[in-house]
Write a protein that holds these residues in place. Structure first.
Motif, short mmCIF file in Angstrom:
data_model
loop_
_atom_site.label_atom_id
_atom_site.label_comp_id
_atom_site.label_asym_id
_atom_site.label_seq_id
_atom_site.Cartn_x
_atom_site.Cartn_y
_atom_site.Cartn_z
N LEU A 1 74.31 42.71 19.64
CA LEU A 1 75.19 43.71 20.26
C LEU A 1 74.45 45.04 20.45
CD1 LEU A 1 78.17 43.63 21.15
CD2 LEU A 1 78.74 44.84 19.04
N SER A 2 73.67 45.43 19.44
CA SER A 2 72.87 46.66 19.54
C SER A 2 71.89 46.56 20.69
CB SER A 2 72.07 46.90 18.25
OG SER A 2 72.90 46.96 17.16
N LEU A 3 71.21 45.39 20.78
CA LEU A 3 70.22 45.20 21.85
C LEU A 3 70.91 45.18 23.22
CD1 LEU A 3 67.98 42.55 20.07
CD2 LEU A 3 67.29 44.86 20.72
N ALA A 4 72.11 44.58 23.26
CA ALA A 4 72.85 44.54 24.53
C ALA A 4 73.19 45.97 24.98
CB ALA A 4 74.12 43.71 24.36
N GLY A 5 73.65 46.79 24.03
CA GLY A 5 73.96 48.18 24.35
C GLY A 5 72.74 48.93 24.83
N PHE A 6 71.61 48.62 24.22
CA PHE A 6 70.34 49.27 24.58
C PHE A 6 69.95 48.95 26.03
CE2 PHE A 6 65.72 49.22 24.86
CZ PHE A 6 65.41 50.46 24.37
N VAL A 7 70.26 47.72 26.46
CA VAL A 7 69.90 47.31 27.83
C VAL A 7 70.97 47.77 28.83
CG1 VAL A 7 69.47 45.30 29.32
CG2 VAL A 7 68.58 45.33 26.98
N ILE A 8 72.24 47.57 28.45
CA ILE A 8 73.35 47.81 29.40
C ILE A 8 73.44 49.27 29.85
CG2 ILE A 8 75.89 47.86 29.58
CD1 ILE A 8 75.86 45.26 27.88
N MET A 9 73.33 50.21 28.91
CA MET A 9 73.54 51.63 29.26
C MET A 9 72.54 52.13 30.32
SD MET A 9 76.29 52.65 27.95
CE MET A 9 76.46 54.41 27.86
N PRO A 10 71.22 51.90 30.13
CA PRO A 10 70.30 52.36 31.20
C PRO A 10 70.54 51.64 32.53
CG PRO A 10 69.08 51.79 29.21
CD PRO A 10 70.49 51.36 28.99
N VAL A 11 70.91 50.34 32.46
CA VAL A 11 71.14 49.59 33.70
C VAL A 11 72.34 50.19 34.45
CG1 VAL A 11 71.90 47.34 34.61
CG2 VAL A 11 70.09 47.44 32.89
N LEU A 12 73.43 50.49 33.70
CA LEU A 12 74.61 51.10 34.34
C LEU A 12 74.25 52.45 34.98
CD1 LEU A 12 77.44 50.47 31.69
CD2 LEU A 12 77.04 49.24 33.81
N ALA A 13 73.45 53.22 34.24
CA ALA A 13 73.07 54.55 34.74
C ALA A 13 72.20 54.43 35.99
CB ALA A 13 72.33 55.31 33.65
N MET A 14 71.29 53.43 35.99
CA MET A 14 70.37 53.30 37.13
C MET A 14 71.09 52.79 38.38
SD MET A 14 66.68 52.15 35.64
CE MET A 14 67.15 51.15 34.28
N ILE A 15 72.06 51.88 38.18
CA ILE A 15 72.74 51.30 39.35
C ILE A 15 73.81 52.24 39.91
CG2 ILE A 15 74.16 49.36 40.19
CD1 ILE A 15 72.75 47.60 38.12
N TRP A 16 74.70 52.75 39.01
CA TRP A 16 75.85 53.52 39.51
C TRP A 16 75.75 55.03 39.27
CZ3 TRP A 16 76.93 48.62 37.30
CH2 TRP A 16 77.46 47.69 38.21
N GLY A 17 74.69 55.46 38.61
CA GLY A 17 74.52 56.89 38.34
C GLY A 17 75.28 57.35 37.11
N ILE A 18 75.30 58.67 36.89
CA ILE A 18 75.87 59.21 35.66
C ILE A 18 76.98 60.23 35.93
CG2 ILE A 18 73.90 58.80 34.13
CD1 ILE A 18 72.83 61.52 34.86
N LYS A 19 77.48 60.25 37.16
CA LYS A 19 78.56 61.20 37.49
C LYS A 19 79.86 60.79 36.81
CE LYS A 19 77.26 62.61 42.15
NZ LYS A 19 77.66 62.54 43.55
N THR A 20 80.88 61.65 36.89
CA THR A 20 82.19 61.27 36.36
C THR A 20 82.75 60.12 37.18
OG1 THR A 20 83.06 63.08 37.68
CG2 THR A 20 82.97 63.46 35.34
N GLY A 21 83.42 59.20 36.50
CA GLY A 21 84.01 58.06 37.18
C GLY A 21 83.07 56.88 37.31
N THR A 22 81.83 57.00 36.82
CA THR A 22 80.89 55.88 36.91
C THR A 22 81.04 54.98 35.68
OG1 THR A 22 79.22 57.24 35.84
CG2 THR A 22 79.15 57.15 38.24
N PRO A 23 80.61 53.70 35.79
CA PRO A 23 80.71 52.80 34.62
C PRO A 23 79.97 53.34 33.40
CG PRO A 23 80.20 51.56 36.58
CD PRO A 23 80.14 52.98 36.97
N PHE A 24 78.84 54.03 33.62
CA PHE A 24 78.06 54.58 32.50
C PHE A 24 78.93 55.54 31.67
CE2 PHE A 24 75.63 58.23 30.92
CZ PHE A 24 74.72 57.62 30.08
N LEU A 25 79.58 56.46 32.36
CA LEU A 25 80.39 57.45 31.65
C LEU A 25 81.64 56.80 31.06
CD1 LEU A 25 79.50 60.33 31.30
CD2 LEU A 25 81.16 61.05 32.97
N TRP A 26 82.15 55.76 31.76
CA TRP A 26 83.33 55.06 31.24
C TRP A 26 83.00 54.39 29.90
CZ3 TRP A 26 85.09 50.40 29.55
CH2 TRP A 26 86.49 50.26 29.46
#
Lengths: 206, 266
Positions: free
Chosen positions: A73-98
């Protein structure tokens, strides 16, 4: 020999940073800016060391089968967060911020909130007026606790004043003594490091 | 499972906080001199002054920090200050950005002109020192990657001499670093901190190294009263008050039981 080079570099930078602090000359300001820039770059590289250590440790434990679901789960979080940020960005309303707002923030707040339950339990079982100093400490704590709450009636007339007195006198005196101690300790240690007397930071005893 | 005393204590606290949170009772809080000082200081700043807002906290303290930050941001936007957000802790970045955007929306503030969010820089001491020399060199781009010079608010800002001060929203000792390293550039430091940090910052406030401080949920609730916008501070204050009174009751009960046991033993 390699240790001597490190000590000389430390001495030189210590001296330069100390000297530039007292100068408003453009050269001194420029040196300060450059060193601050490099400092941030070095720190960013230190983060990489942390990341590699995290990955290494978790992969090893997964291989051994120790706490495997949590490690994965820790490793999944480590991979998922940068991927979300790279694909959808870090603005409000993006999956990363969600994910940050709805997973990380509640989890951390929950762990922190558990402290309230431990404090409540400890206040019943451990906070006892066993001696005069303990009774004084207990009384001061109760006054401050009530003063940070909503007190009405006669309490609200004198309580804020008493709480303010505790904060501004005994509490501040103790805090100032600690701060002065820390300041003198930091100064001594810094001088010892700059002058090469203290060398434990080089990874050895002598 | 056999229920022990602590389990009953936990259940009591849970119920008490739950009931007070849904009760919706309004508290009429008197404003403390510390909170009033912060309000007056922001009121005295001329319209259009630039204030740095540094989100120096973790996500764990959000229930206490968020009402403080929101109340101060609301006052800032209402008073037509231009706010420049940044974070010295990675976790404060996303929180700070969201808080600034949400609060700005309430006041129709425009990004780039009325407010900007610069994002996070690692190594807080280096970041504070570097901004003292050049904010642009420290943050060449904002949080969303827009170049510094493309932001109207940022273009005229060189270093700390171009800002009215920094408001550090902190749950730890980060505000100390703003005073220690920003103080070199005569940077004025204001703080919104958790209640646990009050005694740490009291000496700085008394010596004038810190200009003003709003602390804990009580400070947030008082500030909400001052700006006449009730929010999370007042709601949280009710739960906090009930929890504090519960803890006081437990301390008294614990001591009564301790002294009774001691008398019986003697």
């Amino acid at each position: 020999m390699d240790r001597k080079i490190a000590v000389v570099i430390c001495f030189a930078f210590g001296l330069v940073m100390f000297a530039q602090y007292f100068s408003a000359h453009p050269l001194a300001r420029s040196v300060n800016q450059t060193i601050a820039d490099y400092w941030q770059i070095i720190f960013a590289f230190a983060l990489i060391v942390g990341v590699v250590g995290f990955l290494n440790n978790n992969f090893q434990q997964v291989r051994k089968g120790q706490d495997r679901p949590f490690r994965l789960l820790s490793l999944a979080g480590f991979v998922i967060m940068p991927v979300l940020a790279m694909i959808w960005g870090i603005k409000t309303g993006t999956p990363f911020l969600w994910v940050f707002e709805n997973v990380q923030v509640p989890m951390q707040s929950t762990v922190f909130a558990l402290l309230a339950f431990f404090v409540a339990s400890a206040s019943y079982r451990g906070f006892r007026a066993r001696s005069v100093p303990a009774a004084i400490l207990l009384s001061a704590a109760l006054i401050i606790l009530v003063s940070r709450s909503f007190a009405t009636g006669p309490l609200s007339d004198w309580l804020p004043g008493v709480a303010e007195w505790i904060r501004n006198n005994p509490s501040m005196a103790a805090r100032r003594a600690i701060l002065i101690g820390i300041g003198l300790g930091s100064l001594t240690t810094s001088l010892r490091v700059i002058l090469g007397i203290e060398r434990t930071w080089l990874g050895g005893g002598k | 499972m056999r229920l022990e005393t602590r389990h009953w204590i936990f259940a009591g606290l849970f119920l008490l906080i739950g009931v007070t949170l849904v009760s919706g009772i309004k508290l009429d809080l008197p404003v403390s001199p510390d909170t009033q000082r912060m309000y007056d200081l922001i009121e005295k700043l001329p319209d259009g002054s630039v204030l740095l807002v540094s989100f120096d906290h973790e996500a764990s303290s959000l229930p206490e920090i968020q009402p403080i930050a929101r109340a101060l941001l609301r006052h800032g936007f209402e008073h037509k200050l231009r706010l420049v957000g940044l974070a010295l802790m990675a976790e404060g970045t996303a929180i700070g950005y969201r808080l600034m955007c949400e609060t700005a929306e309430e006041f129709d503030a425009e990004y780039g002109t009325d407010y900007v969010f610069l994002g996070f820089r690692p190594q807080y001491i280096a970041a504070i020192l570097s901004m003292g020399e050049s904010i642009k060199a420290t943050f060449p781009e904002d949080y969303l990657g827009r170049p510094y010079d493309s932001l109207a608010l940022m273009r005229p800002l060189g270093n700390y001499s171009d800002v009215a001060g920094v408001l550090s929203i902190a749950d730890g000792s980060f505000t100390t670093h703003w005073m220690e390293y920003g103080g070199r550039y005569k940077l004025k430091v204001l703080a919104g901190v958790t209640a646990a940090m009050v005694t740490t910052y009291d000496p700085y406030l008394a010596s004038g190294q810190m200009q003003a401080m709003v602390s804990g949920l009580r400070g947030a609730a008082e500030y909400e009263t001052l700006i006449d916008r009730i929010g999370g501070g007042a709601r949280g204050m009710l739960a906090q008050t009930s929890a504090h009174l519960y803890v006081i009751l437990l301390v008294i009960l614990g001591n009564v039981s301790y002294f009774l046991k001691r008398r019986r033993a003697n």
